[in-house]
Design a protein around this motif. Structure first.
Motif, PDB file in Angstrom:
ATOM      1  N   ARG A  95     -12.305  24.482  27.235  1.00 55.83           N
ATOM      2  CA  ARG A  95     -12.106  24.919  28.373  1.00 55.83           C
ATOM      3  C   ARG A  95     -11.719  26.287  28.696  1.00 55.83           C
ATOM      4  NH1 ARG A  95      -7.326  21.134  31.772  1.00 55.83           N
ATOM      5  NH2 ARG A  95      -7.894  22.780  33.612  1.00 55.83           N
ATOM      6  N   LYS A 111     -15.175  28.274  29.208  1.00 57.34           N
ATOM      7  CA  LYS A 111     -15.426  28.079  30.193  1.00 57.34           C
ATOM      8  C   LYS A 111     -13.807  28.720  31.773  1.00 57.34           C
ATOM      9  CE  LYS A 111     -17.160  24.540  33.363  1.00 57.34           C
ATOM     10  NZ  LYS A 111     -17.723  23.437  33.513  1.00 57.34           N
ATOM     11  N   ASP A 112     -13.165  28.585  31.381  1.00 59.06           N
ATOM     12  CA  ASP A 112     -12.249  28.772  32.852  1.00 59.06           C
ATOM     13  C   ASP A 112     -11.433  29.746  32.421  1.00 59.06           C
ATOM     14  OD1 ASP A 112     -13.847  26.663  33.766  1.00 59.06           O
ATOM     15  OD2 ASP A 112     -11.826  25.022  33.411  1.00 59.06           O
TER      16      ASP A 112
END
Length: 345
Positions: free
Chosen positions: A76, A79-80
């Motif tokens: 995460r 990705k984020d």
């Protein structure tokens, strides 16, 4: 506001380098806000979401991937939240302006095992942050000095202090080359009540070089030996291990009373079956190993008063731009205020 929040608002780049969990109390103080220091998974999430930090280096990978919520926080983060996450210091893209190095599941290994990790991490962090348009702030912690002092492990403590000194030298070399840089060196507290003599107004610190393992590592070593042979270690076997790993009787001379103490503790533990372990937050050790380290400290002619934090004053060293503000006795809360002042906050 934390220092990282202040400097981020000023357009400065920021970084954290430690040898503990990256989620441990000291590094977490700079980027996280939680009710309790042991909320490691919450702290890890706040690091992932942090917008005011450019790089973070340390251990504690388990708080990102072995979580109670089954979330792979590393995925995460990448990705984020724009992070690049590495396992090691090798092959880091220095042009990457937001990266984490989670180099161990637990705390980083001890200084005698991890080698030049801390000084190399500081060098890499400085190389990354050096071209920051508005300057940078880097917090570096020799985290395991505290761990060793909790364990009253004199040889481990010396290894960690020397390791931290090498990291400081990297920063000082940079400051000397670049100028307009402030280095502040201090501690949040003293641990263990270390006394630099044992009453005779002299020390013999050189003997500590003959202790090849920390208390915890030697205790685990004896446990593994016993498991391999499938039996309780004999006194002769234990004595040989003490010679090889502490230098006792050969390079570190013991009195008859010290030898008797070791033998007595051996009988109370190994001689009568597996002994109880003395366990602290950063170490687990059998009574024989604990006694061996205590005798090593005696031979070094230093002393420990406790296994916890003490109220002793700690030094504050400052070098470079604005160092004149860091003189005299001060409360620890004054230090970030002085740094903010120098940053014209």
């Amino acid at each position: 506001k934390t220092l990282l929040e202040v400097f981020h608002e000023q357009g400065k780049e920021t970084g954290i380098v430690v040898t503990s969990y990256i989620t441990h109390a000291t590094p977490a103080y700079f980027y996280a806000k939680v009710p309790h220091r042991r909320q490691y998974e919450d702290i890890a999430m706040q690091l992932a979401e942090a917008q005011n930090i450019n790089l973070a280096v340390g251990g504690g990978r388990k708080h990102f991937i072995h979580r109670s919520d089954s979330l792979n926080l590393i995925e995460r983060m990448e990705k984020d939240f724009g992070w690049t996450v590495y396992d090691t210091l090798d092959n880091i893209d220095l042009n990457c302006k937001k990266y984490a190095v989670l180099a161990n599941d637990d705390h980083m290994p001890k200084a005698s095992v991890r080698g030049d990790f801390l000084s190399n991490a500081v060098r890499t962090a400085i190389e990354t942050l050096d071209d920051a348009e508005n300057g940078f702030f880097l917090m570096v912690e020799g985290s395991q000095i505290d761990f060793a002092c909790h364990a009253n492990d004199s040889a481990w403590m010396v290894d960690e202090v020397v390791d931290f000194s090498k990291a400081i030298q990297v920063a000082m070399d940079y400051a000397q080359e670049k100028g307009n840089t402030l280095i502040v060196i201090t501690a949040d507290h003293e641990t263990g009540g270390l006394g630099l003599t044992a009453g005779d107004y002299k020390t013999n610190l050189k003997v500590l070089q003959y202790q090849k393992m920390s208390k915890g590592a030697f205790s685990a070593h004896l446990e593994n030996m016993g498991r391999e042979i499938g039996d309780i270690l004999t006194w002769d076997e234990v004595q040989q291990e003490l010679k090889e790993n502490f230098g006792f009787w050969d390079t570190v001379k013991l009195t008859d009373k010290q030898t008797d103490r070791l033998r007595s503790v051996y009988v109370e533990t190994f001689g009568m079956g597996p002994g109880e372990l003395k366990e602290g937050e950063y170490f687990k050790v059998d009574n024989l190993t604990d006694e061996a380290a205590r005798i090593m400290t005696e031979c070094a002619q230093i002393s420990w008063a406790a296994g916890c934090h003490s109220g002793s004053y700690v030094p504050v060293f400052a070098i470079g731009a604005g160092a004149e503000l860091f003189t005299g006795q001060m409360d620890n809360t004054e230090i970030p205020m002085k740094i903010k002042k120098l940053a014209k906050y």
